[in-house]
Scaffold this motif. Structure first.
Motif, PDB file in Angstrom:
ATOM      1  N   LEU A   1      31.952 -80.354  -7.341  1.00  0.00           N
ATOM      2  CA  LEU A   1      31.220 -79.501  -6.416  1.00  0.00           C
ATOM      3  C   LEU A   1      30.860 -78.178  -7.085  1.00  0.00           C
TER       4      LEU A   1
ATOM      5  N   SER B   1      26.021 -70.934   0.665  1.00  0.00           N
ATOM      6  CA  SER B   1      26.526 -71.624  -0.522  1.00  0.00           C
ATOM      7  C   SER B   1      26.019 -73.049  -0.666  1.00  0.00           C
ATOM      8  N   THR B   2      25.744 -73.722   0.447  1.00  0.00           N
ATOM      9  CA  THR B   2      25.334 -75.126   0.381  1.00  0.00           C
ATOM     10  C   THR B   2      23.826 -75.326   0.467  1.00  0.00           C
TER      11      THR B   2
ATOM     12  N   CYS C   1      23.999 -85.278  -3.486  1.00  0.00           N
ATOM     13  CA  CYS C   1      23.940 -84.088  -2.636  1.00  0.00           C
ATOM     14  C   CYS C   1      24.656 -84.309  -1.307  1.00  0.00           C
TER      15      CYS C   1
ATOM     16  N   LEU D   1      27.694 -82.121   0.101  1.00  0.00           N
ATOM     17  CA  LEU D   1      27.574 -81.397   1.358  1.00  0.00           C
ATOM     18  C   LEU D   1      28.676 -81.771   2.353  1.00  0.00           C
TER      19      LEU D   1
ATOM     20  N   GLN E   1      32.655 -81.257   0.547  1.00  0.00           N
ATOM     21  CA  GLN E   1      33.132 -79.989  -0.004  1.00  0.00           C
ATOM     22  C   GLN E   1      34.314 -79.411   0.755  1.00  0.00           C
TER      23      GLN E   1
END
Length: 586
Positions: A280, A448-449, A497, A501, A504
């Motif tokens: 991550l 952050s994402t 991804c 997502l 994490q």
């Protein structure tokens, strides 16, 4: 070379396609919202079967991006970025604090072996989505392309969501760079003598001024800032291998010898859980590579320069990251208490540590200065990217109209100012005097994402683009640049991804922590709210593949004249061996 011709579908809007300002051709057209788009007109306009294009210009250059709401019709974003600018812009967005500071933390968490695996896997994913972006950005070089493609190929609500998410992400990231800059300066000037907010104010003023002048000034600044970072990484790699080879440095009694002995201490530390956690982190370090697509709409000869920049950026970034992780993993033991940089001390950067261990006493000052340059470069790129995303939202009718204003230098001034203001507000929230920075931590978690969401959007839009291209009976041979990784590339990007997502926040369940859970997943509800909220409010529809507009705004470059002229500008016709050698590296 013959000029491209404009198909009839470019002059006829699709039945269900929402016509927006940013996709209007140079002819006067009317959008679904009733706004009229007026393009510039000069003697170089050439008529073709009732359509019109500008000789030597793109249909998207100075026409559909020139809808100046304050009356200066004919002024738009300008194609003043050259190939070298485009390459360094993408490098500048990726080689930053994630490489100079966070790389040591990854090795401390999972060991050098797992770190190599994680960064290599993420690097391949970056190559996949960059290839997808290259195909679309070369065919449709549109400023703010990430949200523009979502609107164009799937649903205007998707473009709305991607645009606001991307703008917010870089706006808050700008604030993090201001925080980092104040910390770095404290290496030389303690905050007791000069508060950090003073330096943050100085830096935001400099960055805003650079972005307010012209896109060429931004590109030139980013070129030199990124060049400094690239040179620093190259010097670090050379010094690191020389140190590992024993040519420099003084061995420490009782310490493991740099090289395989350090690497083999525990290369796969922490097992699969540790690998997943740095997987991550590695993804966050690569964010910014998509800036090539954002800048494509202001790039000279995008059909040639965008694919070149994408190919160069991938290999250089992958080389820099893989070699850097290898050197750090072979020179600093994974269990070194300072490697994780738990206190956030700039002096404990693994880059600084390697220089000091190699006997270069001024390494701390040099690398600290380079890290400061990296921070300013990332902030410069963030201010540029977010302002262009906001400008595109305005052109689409998804943001206030005054954000569409462009000055005579081709700069969306209100977009730049708004982004700088949000960055300053987020920085103020981070000050210890205001809630001990708790609100800022939530803002940072919210942002952050979003980079992964942007990458998801790029991959999904590429799939839709190809499906629409095939459904309308078009040939891949007509594409200026073809992604050979399709369909594996975008599918691989989407899978990775989604894993990042949704995975994490796995540490929030062992044991369950509501604070960590919200910090990890608070972004996702906002994404759904933006998409479905706009879909409900604006009554948007998912476009049928046969109705996707693949023509309006295409770049028709007159290679026989402008292409040669741009080549001369880049001195690519005749290059000395020295310049060719530099071109391979920079």
């Amino acid at each position: 070379m013959n000029k491209d011709t404009i198909s009839s579908s470019a002059r006829r809007p699709s039945r269900d396609m929402v016509q927006m300002d940013s996709f209007a051709s140079s002819s006067s057209t009317t959008s679904s919202k009733g706004h009229k788009n007026i393009g510039s007109k000069d003697d170089s306009d050439i008529e073709s079967d009732g359509g019109k294009y500008h000789s030597g210009k793109s249909l998207h250059d100075d026409s559909d991006l020139s809808n100046d709401v304050h009356g200066e019709v004919g002024k738009g974003l300008q194609r003043n970025l050259q190939a070298r600018h485009l390459t360094m812009i993408s490098l500048g967005g990726t080689i930053g604090t994630g490489l100079f500071l966070a790389s040591g933390s990854s090795i401390a968490t999972a060991g050098p072996g797992y770190s190599q695996i994680a960064y290599s896997l993420i690097g391949t994913m970056v190559f996949c989505f960059m290839s997808s972006l290259g195909e679309m950005a070369t065919y449709l070089p549109i400023t703010g392309s990430i949200n523009a493609y979502g609107t164009r190929f799937f649903d205007p609500a998707l473009g709305f969501m991607l645009g606001w998410v991307y703008w917010f992400s870089w706006s808050v990231t700008l604030a993090t760079e201001l925080v980092a800059s104040s910390l770095i300066i404290s290496y030389w000037i303690p905050q007791e003598k000069c508060p950090g907010w003073v330096w943050a104010l100085v830096f935001i003023t400099i960055l805003t001024s650079l972005n307010m002048t012209s896109v060429r000034a931004y590109g030139e600044t980013e070129y030199w800032l990124s060049l400094i970072k690239v040179l620093a990484v190259i010097v670090f790699i050379i010094v690191g291998f020389v140190y590992i080879g024993g040519a420099i440095g003084t061995p420490v009694p009782g310490a493991p010898t740099p090289g395989p002995q350090v690497f083999d201490m525990d290369p796969f530390h922490g097992g699969f859980v540790a690998l997943f956690s740095i997987f991550l982190n590695a993804g966050f370090s690569f964010q910014g590579a998509e800036l090539v697509g954002i800048a494509a709409g202001e790039t000279k000869n995008p059909r040639k320069n965008v694919p070149r920049a994408i190919k160069q950026v991938f290999w250089r970034i992958l080389m820099f990251y893989v070699l850097t992780i290898l050197i750090i993993g072979m020179t600093i033991p994974y269990n070194d208490p300072d490697l994780a940089n738990a206190e956030g001390d700039i002096r404990q950067s693994p880059f600084t540590r390697v220089f000091v261990q190699a006997g270069i006493s001024i390494g701390g000052d040099i690398m600290n200065a380079v890290i400061l340059v990296a921070v300013l470069s990332a902030g410069n790129s963030g201010l540029y990217a977010s302002s262009r995303a906001l400008h595109t939202l305005s052109q689409e009718g998804n943001a206030p109209k005054f954000f569409g204003y462009i000055n005579r230098h081709g700069v969306p001034v209100y977009c730049v100012l708004a982004t700088a203001l949000i960055g300053c507000l987020a920085f103020i929230v981070s000050l210890p005097q205001i809630g001990q920075g708790q609100a800022y931590n939530w803002l940072l978690a919210l942002a952050s994402t979003t980079g992964f969401i942007a990458w998801l959007g790029i991959a999904f839009c590429h799939i839709r683009f190809r499906m629409a291209y095939k459904a309308q009976g078009r040939s891949l041979q007509d594409l200026p640049f073809v992604s050979n990784l399709y369909p594996f590339g975008p599918i691989y990007t989407i899978v990775v991804c989604l894993v990042i997502l949704f995975g994490q926040g796995y540490t929030a369940f062992q044991p369950f922590s509501i604070k960590m859970f919200l910090s990890a997943y608070v972004t996702l509800p906002f994404v759904f709210i933006l998409y479905f909220g706009n879909k409900f409010w604006s009554k948007t529809k998912i476009l049928r593949l046969v109705d996707v507009d693949l023509d309006t705004g295409r770049s028709y470059v007159e290679i026989s004249s402008s292409g040669k002229r741009e080549d001369n500008d880049e001195n690519e016709v005749k290059k000395s061996w020295f310049r060719r050698t530099l071109g391979l590296v920079f």
